[in-house]
Design a protein around this motif. Structure first.
Motif: not given
Ligand code: NAD
Ligand code: LMR
Length: 329
Positions: A112-116
């Motif tokens: 999720p951090q990569g997507k954010a």
């Protein structure tokens, strides 16, 4: 001329590395003494109060370069407009946890951090992953950010690089500043390979100056590779100030360049150089200039080095296969 502030996001801001890192970022050590910064502190809900306490202390330092601090547990907010992201917060291995459990727990953070980052960061975003297993966490984040050039995702092996310089300086009686061109290859783990065959001690070949293969194989390499565990054993907690220092060094060198005639070590997506499979995030010797890095090419790799590079790369390949199987990349 007043420079535009650079947005720096730090995850795990309330942790021990975060505490050692934030004050140095705010005082100009990350980007330079004339670069103002906005800090974004990303934490999980349980970490927010402690992050607020750290922010109060940052205020109390009255750092001239620190423009503002934002604290959040929402990754979309934390990475909004980020130019530099330091991904420090990770799930530590706890008792009874298998490797697969650790990778899976960290996948829940770094995907999720990569997507954010993909959806919210600035176009020039540079990412450094510190949280372990750093190389594979970086791969997970990178795979979740298809719109960001893959080379912007890096993993920290600079602490290993600095440790190796220090050990080599102590062995040869040289000053730390006399050691150049050292390389960490592979994974930030016990399989990493600190290579002195191309390193220099005061301009002379380090392997020739040392001239002691037994020390190299039985003392130097294991001391550097297992230093993290030795610090945990001695301190009762993993390295924090030295890890924060290495994160500062990594980003500072990436942004501001390597010195003429020297190089550094960074975990970066492989382009296939030196037989390292393309795409895995492995440590290489790199030079940096104008905010970009390049793998040092053409080094002669002897049989001693080849076997050790291959072993560490094999571990990275297995980690990649495991996260692929878990659907994390
Ligand atoms: P710590 O436990 O003191 O702090 C970690 C912080 O991360 C905590 O405040 C926690 O609340 C936060 N956190 C957890 N999940 C998060 C999430 N999803 N988003 C934002 N924040 C989150 O740990 P530490 O000593 O600061 O170490 C952090 C990591 O760095 C560990 O994984 C450690 O193994 C690693 N490390 C890497 C190196 C290296 O050379 N690459 C060196 C030392 C430590
Ligand atoms: C270190 O190298 O000091 C850390 O990566 C050790 C750890 O396991 O946190």
């Amino acid at each position: 001329m007043t420079r535009t502030p650079v947005n720096v996001t730090v995850t795990g801001a309330a942790g021990q590395i975060g505490y050692a890192l934030l004050f140095r970022i705010a005082s100009g050590h990350l980007l330079g003494p004339d670069v103002p910064v906005n800090l974004r502190l990303l934490e999980i809900p349980q970490g927010l109060k402690a992050a607020e306490g750290t922010a109060m202390e940052l205020d109390d330092c009255a750092f001239p370069l620190l423009r503002n601090i934002e604290i959040t547990d929402d990754a979309n907010v934390g990475f909004a407009g980020a130019n530099v992201a330091l991904l420090v917060g990770a799930r530590p291995r706890t008792k009874g946890m298998e490797r697969g459990d650790l990778l899976s727990a960290n996948g829940g953070i770094f995907k999720p951090q990569g997507k954010a980052i993909n959806d919210n960061a600035a176009d020039d975003i540079k990412v450094l992953v510190v949280g372990n297993p750093a190389n594979t966490n970086a791969l997970i984040a990178q795979a979740a950010a298809p719109d960001v050039p893959a080379e912007r995702f890096t993993a920290m092996t600079r602490l290993d690089h600095n440790r190796a310089i220090s050990q080599l300086a102590a062995k040869t009686g040289a000053a730390v500043s006399d050691i150049k061109r050292l390389t960490i290859w592979g994974n930030h783990s016990a399989t990493q390979y600190p290579d002195i065959f191309h390193a220099e001690v005061a301009g002379k070949n380090a392997a020739e100056v040392v001239n002691d293969e037994v020390w190299l194989a039985d003392t130097f390499i294991p001391t550097v590779a297992k230093r993290g565990a030795a610090i945990i054993e001695a301190r009762g907690a993993s390295s924090a100030a030295s890890a924060a220092n290495a994160a500062i060094d990594h980003v500072h060198t990436w942004v501001n360049g390597t010195a003429e005639g020297d190089w550094t070590s960074m975990g970066i997506p492989s382009d296939g150089s030196y037989g390292v499979p393309e795409g895995i995030i492995s440590s290489f010797p790199v030079t940096t200039k104008d905010g970009k890095y390049e793998i040092v090419q053409g080094l002669d790799i002897n049989a001693f080095s080849r076997a050790r590079i291959d072993a560490s790369v094999q571990e990275l390949t297995e980690e990649r296969d495991a996260v692929r199987e878990l659907g994390l990349i």
